[in-house]
Design an enzyme around this catalytic site. Structure first.
Site, PDB file in Angstrom:
ATOM      1  N   LYS A  39      21.689  30.127  85.271  1.00 39.68           N
ATOM      2  CA  LYS A  39      21.845  28.700  85.586  1.00 39.68           C
ATOM      3  C   LYS A  39      20.514  27.987  85.389  1.00 39.68           C
ATOM      4  O   LYS A  39      19.507  28.353  85.987  1.00 39.68           O
ATOM      5  CB  LYS A  39      22.301  28.491  87.031  1.00 39.68           C
ATOM      6  CG  LYS A  39      22.509  27.000  87.354  1.00 39.68           C
ATOM      7  CD  LYS A  39      23.063  26.781  88.742  1.00 39.68           C
ATOM      8  CE  LYS A  39      22.016  26.592  89.807  1.00 39.68           C
ATOM      9  NZ  LYS A  39      21.365  25.271  89.835  1.00 39.68           N
ATOM     10  N   ASP A  70      23.405  22.936  84.879  1.00 43.37           N
ATOM     11  CA  ASP A  70      23.699  22.253  86.146  1.00 43.37           C
ATOM     12  C   ASP A  70      23.026  20.885  86.165  1.00 43.37           C
ATOM     13  O   ASP A  70      21.938  20.719  86.703  1.00 43.37           O
ATOM     14  CB  ASP A  70      23.200  23.135  87.297  1.00 43.37           C
ATOM     15  CG  ASP A  70      23.574  22.573  88.661  1.00 43.37           C
ATOM     16  OD1 ASP A  70      24.442  21.686  88.726  1.00 43.37           O
ATOM     17  OD2 ASP A  70      22.988  23.041  89.657  1.00 43.37           O
ATOM     18  N   LEU A  71      23.704  19.892  85.560  1.00 44.24           N
ATOM     19  CA  LEU A  71      23.128  18.545  85.498  1.00 44.24           C
ATOM     20  C   LEU A  71      23.879  17.557  86.383  1.00 44.24           C
ATOM     21  O   LEU A  71      23.523  16.378  86.453  1.00 44.24           O
ATOM     22  CB  LEU A  71      23.103  18.049  84.040  1.00 44.24           C
ATOM     23  CG  LEU A  71      22.270  18.918  83.084  1.00 44.24           C
ATOM     24  CD1 LEU A  71      22.347  18.385  81.667  1.00 44.24           C
ATOM     25  CD2 LEU A  71      20.818  19.003  83.543  1.00 44.24           C
ATOM     26  N   LYS A  72      24.934  17.986  87.033  1.00 44.08           N
ATOM     27  CA  LYS A  72      25.700  17.160  87.989  1.00 44.08           C
ATOM     28  C   LYS A  72      25.931  15.749  87.431  1.00 44.08           C
ATOM     29  O   LYS A  72      25.441  14.746  87.966  1.00 44.08           O
ATOM     30  CB  LYS A  72      25.012  17.104  89.357  1.00 44.08           C
ATOM     31  CG  LYS A  72      24.904  18.479  90.027  1.00 44.08           C
ATOM     32  CD  LYS A  72      24.385  18.394  91.444  1.00 44.08           C
ATOM     33  CE  LYS A  72      24.347  19.744  92.139  1.00 44.08           C
ATOM     34  NZ  LYS A  72      23.380  20.690  91.574  1.00 44.08           N
ATOM     35  N   ASP A  75      28.819   9.236  86.105  1.00 46.91           N
ATOM     36  CA  ASP A  75      28.643   7.948  85.414  1.00 46.91           C
ATOM     37  C   ASP A  75      30.042   7.431  85.093  1.00 46.91           C
ATOM     38  O   ASP A  75      31.045   8.011  85.532  1.00 46.91           O
ATOM     39  CB  ASP A  75      27.794   8.174  84.134  1.00 46.91           C
ATOM     40  CG  ASP A  75      26.938   6.949  83.795  1.00 46.91           C
ATOM     41  OD1 ASP A  75      27.500   5.833  83.791  1.00 46.91           O
ATOM     42  OD2 ASP A  75      25.743   7.121  83.522  1.00 46.91           O
ATOM     43  N   ILE A  76      30.120   6.364  84.316  1.00 43.97           N
ATOM     44  CA  ILE A  76      31.446   5.885  83.937  1.00 43.97           C
ATOM     45  C   ILE A  76      32.103   6.916  83.015  1.00 43.97           C
ATOM     46  O   ILE A  76      31.407   7.706  82.369  1.00 43.97           O
ATOM     47  CB  ILE A  76      31.377   4.492  83.262  1.00 43.97           C
ATOM     48  CG1 ILE A  76      30.537   4.538  81.984  1.00 43.97           C
ATOM     49  CG2 ILE A  76      30.859   3.449  84.249  1.00 43.97           C
ATOM     50  CD1 ILE A  76      30.606   3.240  81.172  1.00 43.97           C
ATOM     51  N   ASN A  78      33.498   7.027  80.094  1.00 42.64           N
ATOM     52  CA  ASN A  78      33.115   7.102  78.685  1.00 42.64           C
ATOM     53  C   ASN A  78      31.757   7.786  78.512  1.00 42.64           C
ATOM     54  O   ASN A  78      31.555   8.595  77.592  1.00 42.64           O
ATOM     55  CB  ASN A  78      33.072   5.680  78.109  1.00 42.64           C
ATOM     56  CG  ASN A  78      32.858   5.677  76.621  1.00 42.64           C
ATOM     57  OD1 ASN A  78      33.627   6.281  75.879  1.00 42.64           O
ATOM     58  ND2 ASN A  78      31.797   5.012  76.178  1.00 42.64           N
ATOM     59  N   THR A 131      25.331  19.745  99.776  1.00 45.98           N
ATOM     60  CA  THR A 131      25.141  20.419 101.061  1.00 45.98           C
ATOM     61  C   THR A 131      23.933  19.882 101.818  1.00 45.98           C
ATOM     62  O   THR A 131      23.751  20.202 102.986  1.00 45.98           O
ATOM     63  CB  THR A 131      25.004  21.943 100.874  1.00 45.98           C
ATOM     64  OG1 THR A 131      24.043  22.185  99.853  1.00 45.98           O
ATOM     65  CG2 THR A 131      26.317  22.561 100.488  1.00 45.98           C
ATOM     66  N   ARG A 192      22.263  34.942 100.435  1.00 44.09           N
ATOM     67  CA  ARG A 192      21.075  35.725 100.765  1.00 44.09           C
ATOM     68  C   ARG A 192      21.491  37.142 101.123  1.00 44.09           C
ATOM     69  O   ARG A 192      22.261  37.335 102.066  1.00 44.09           O
ATOM     70  CB  ARG A 192      20.333  35.114 101.965  1.00 44.09           C
ATOM     71  CG  ARG A 192      19.611  33.791 101.643  1.00 44.09           C
ATOM     72  CD  ARG A 192      18.452  34.009 100.683  1.00 44.09           C
ATOM     73  NE  ARG A 192      17.760  32.775 100.309  1.00 44.09           N
ATOM     74  CZ  ARG A 192      18.043  32.024  99.242  1.00 44.09           C
ATOM     75  NH1 ARG A 192      19.017  32.370  98.430  1.00 44.09           N
ATOM     76  NH2 ARG A 192      17.352  30.946  98.974  1.00 44.09           N
ATOM     77  N   GLN A 201      17.239  27.435 102.550  1.00 41.16           N
ATOM     78  CA  GLN A 201      18.683  27.526 102.786  1.00 41.16           C
ATOM     79  C   GLN A 201      18.933  27.753 104.271  1.00 41.16           C
ATOM     80  O   GLN A 201      18.289  28.593 104.889  1.00 41.16           O
ATOM     81  CB  GLN A 201      19.297  28.682 101.966  1.00 41.16           C
ATOM     82  CG  GLN A 201      19.141  28.541 100.460  1.00 41.16           C
ATOM     83  CD  GLN A 201      20.143  27.558  99.852  1.00 41.16           C
ATOM     84  OE1 GLN A 201      20.825  26.814 100.563  1.00 41.16           O
ATOM     85  NE2 GLN A 201      20.206  27.528  98.528  1.00 41.16           N
ATOM     86  N   GLY A 221      19.146  32.462  93.376  1.00 40.58           N
ATOM     87  CA  GLY A 221      17.858  32.180  92.767  1.00 40.58           C
ATOM     88  C   GLY A 221      16.768  33.076  93.281  1.00 40.58           C
ATOM     89  O   GLY A 221      16.578  34.209  92.820  1.00 40.58           O
ATOM     90  N   ARG A 222      16.036  32.569  94.284  1.00 41.19           N
ATOM     91  CA  ARG A 222      14.815  33.231  94.715  1.00 41.19           C
ATOM     92  C   ARG A 222      14.952  34.684  95.137  1.00 41.19           C
ATOM     93  O   ARG A 222      14.016  35.478  94.893  1.00 41.19           O
ATOM     94  CB  ARG A 222      14.144  32.386  95.804  1.00 41.19           C
ATOM     95  CG  ARG A 222      13.553  31.104  95.230  1.00 41.19           C
ATOM     96  CD  ARG A 222      13.319  30.052  96.275  1.00 41.19           C
ATOM     97  NE  ARG A 222      14.581  29.502  96.768  1.00 41.19           N
ATOM     98  CZ  ARG A 222      14.673  28.558  97.686  1.00 41.19           C
ATOM     99  NH1 ARG A 222      13.571  28.070  98.230  1.00 41.19           N
ATOM    100  NH2 ARG A 222      15.847  28.116  98.060  1.00 41.19           N
TER     101      ARG A 222
HETATM  102  O1  C5P Z   1      16.784  30.179  95.288  1.00 37.86           O
HETATM  103  P1  C5P Z   1      18.178  29.905  95.775  1.00 37.86           P
HETATM  104  O2  C5P Z   1      19.045  31.150  95.824  1.00 37.86           O
HETATM  105  O3  C5P Z   1      18.207  29.135  97.073  1.00 37.86           O
HETATM  106  O4  C5P Z   1      18.785  28.978  94.622  1.00 37.86           O
HETATM  107  C1  C5P Z   1      20.040  28.377  94.763  1.00 37.86           C
HETATM  108  C2  C5P Z   1      20.314  27.508  93.574  1.00 37.86           C
HETATM  109  O5  C5P Z   1      21.527  26.801  93.799  1.00 37.86           O
HETATM  110  C3  C5P Z   1      19.257  26.438  93.303  1.00 37.86           C
HETATM  111  O6  C5P Z   1      19.262  26.206  91.880  1.00 37.86           O
HETATM  112  C4  C5P Z   1      19.789  25.230  94.037  1.00 37.86           C
HETATM  113  O7  C5P Z   1      19.364  24.027  93.461  1.00 37.86           O
HETATM  114  C5  C5P Z   1      21.285  25.402  93.841  1.00 37.86           C
HETATM  115  N1  C5P Z   1      22.107  24.764  94.845  1.00 37.86           N
HETATM  116  C6  C5P Z   1      21.996  25.041  96.198  1.00 37.86           C
HETATM  117  N2  C5P Z   1      22.800  24.409  97.095  1.00 37.86           N
HETATM  118  C7  C5P Z   1      23.689  23.527  96.663  1.00 37.86           C
HETATM  119  C8  C5P Z   1      23.835  23.244  95.312  1.00 37.86           C
HETATM  120  C9  C5P Z   1      23.008  23.892  94.414  1.00 37.86           C
HETATM  121  O8  C5P Z   1      21.193  25.852  96.596  1.00 37.86           O
HETATM  122  N3  C5P Z   1      24.482  22.968  97.538  1.00 37.86           N
END
Ligand code: C5P
Length: 250
Positions: A39, A70-72, A75-76, A78, A131, A192, A201, A221-222
């Site tokens: 991602k 993941d650009l969320k 917009d309108i 079109n 969130t 986690r 988180q 991620g981390r």
């Molecule tokens: O490092 P970590 O496991 O917290 O990364 C979670 C990923 O998911 C990040 O890219 C974060 O921006 C994304 N994300 C999130 N919570 C959300 C939506 C997206 O942690 N509600």
């Protein structure tokens, strides 16, 4: 679906949150075979654009590492349809995200644009309520009541209008499955492994808990990218959830 890239049995999408192409590239190369995809989000894309994404995922890596961009989009109709078309043409992502709060017409326009790319089209994942928003934050923007009710309301709207799935927090999986059944993809961050640092988180589940609750995919991620040995960390998560990742090149 005919494309195995969309059906990879490995449910882990690793979030590579950096603006550095070299760092992202080496993460991707090291994790090919132990994660189900990559991602990349706004931080990376704003700095490096489609060219940077292609540098991280050259053709040789694409089969084993589907792209979740993941650009969320919001917009309108079109404009969102145009953005979906541009992304599909330039990057052919397996998944892309858009805001369900853009409404029925916006989601339907995104789906129609995606459909023109056939069986390998990007799958659309709708974000319901960020969130980071509390019930009080939602009230401030004119949405009184519980965030969970808004999540389910927007989730229904998104799926009814062509989204393939939703991005949701682990604790939203159960109410969304109750409302929408087994069909939609539910992709959850906030994961986690037991004993891992929470970072920022707050409400997390372990990988096994999230899969048991009904998640289709997890964004992690981390706990992977920050580990001394990221591939070993991803493998430990796979072992925890007992995922069958045969078929993904090692
Ligand atoms: O490092 P970590 O496991 O917290 O990364 C979670 C990923 O998911 C990040 O890219 C974060 O921006 C994304 N994300 C999130 N919570 C959300 C939506 C997206 O942690 N509600």
């Amino acid at each position: 679906m005919s494309d195995t890239a969309h059906q990879t049995p490995n449910p882990i999408f690793v979030a590579i949150d950096t603006d550095d192409v070299a760092v992202a590239s080496s993460s991707a190369a090291r994790l090919a075979g132990v994660v189900g995809g990559i991602k990349l989000g706004k931080q990376f894309f704003m700095a490096n654009g489609p060219e940077g994404v292609r540098a991280v995922l050259p053709d040789a890596l694409r089969r084993s590492l589907p792209l979740f961009i993941d650009l969320k989009l919001h917009d309108i109709p079109n404009t969102v349809a145009g953005a979906v078309t541009s992304l599909a043409r330039s990057l052919a992502p397996a998944y892309l995200t858009l805001h369900a709060s853009g409404g029925a017409a916006m989601i339907a326009a995104a789906r129609a644009a995606a459909e023109t790319f056939g069986a390998d089209r990007p799958r659309l994942l709708a974000v319901t309520v960020l969130t980071s928003m509390s019930d009080a934050d939602l009230a401030e923007v004119g949405v009184p009541g519980r965030a969970e009710a808004q999540v389910v309301r927007l989730g229904r709207l998104a799926i009814a209008n062509g989204a393939d799935g939703l991005v949701c927090s682990p604790r939203e999986i159960a109410p969304l499955r109750a409302a929408l059944g087994d069909g939609p993809l539910l992709v959850t961050p906030g994961i986690r492994p037991a004993g891992a640092a929470l970072g920022d988180q707050k409400r997390v589940m372990t990988p096994a808990e999230a899969m048991a609750a009904g998640a289709s995919r997890m964004v992690i991620g981390r706990p992977i990218t920050g580990a001394a040995d990221p591939a070993a960390a991803a493998q430990a998560i796979l072992d925890e959830i007992g995922a069958d990742h045969a078929g993904v090149a090692r």
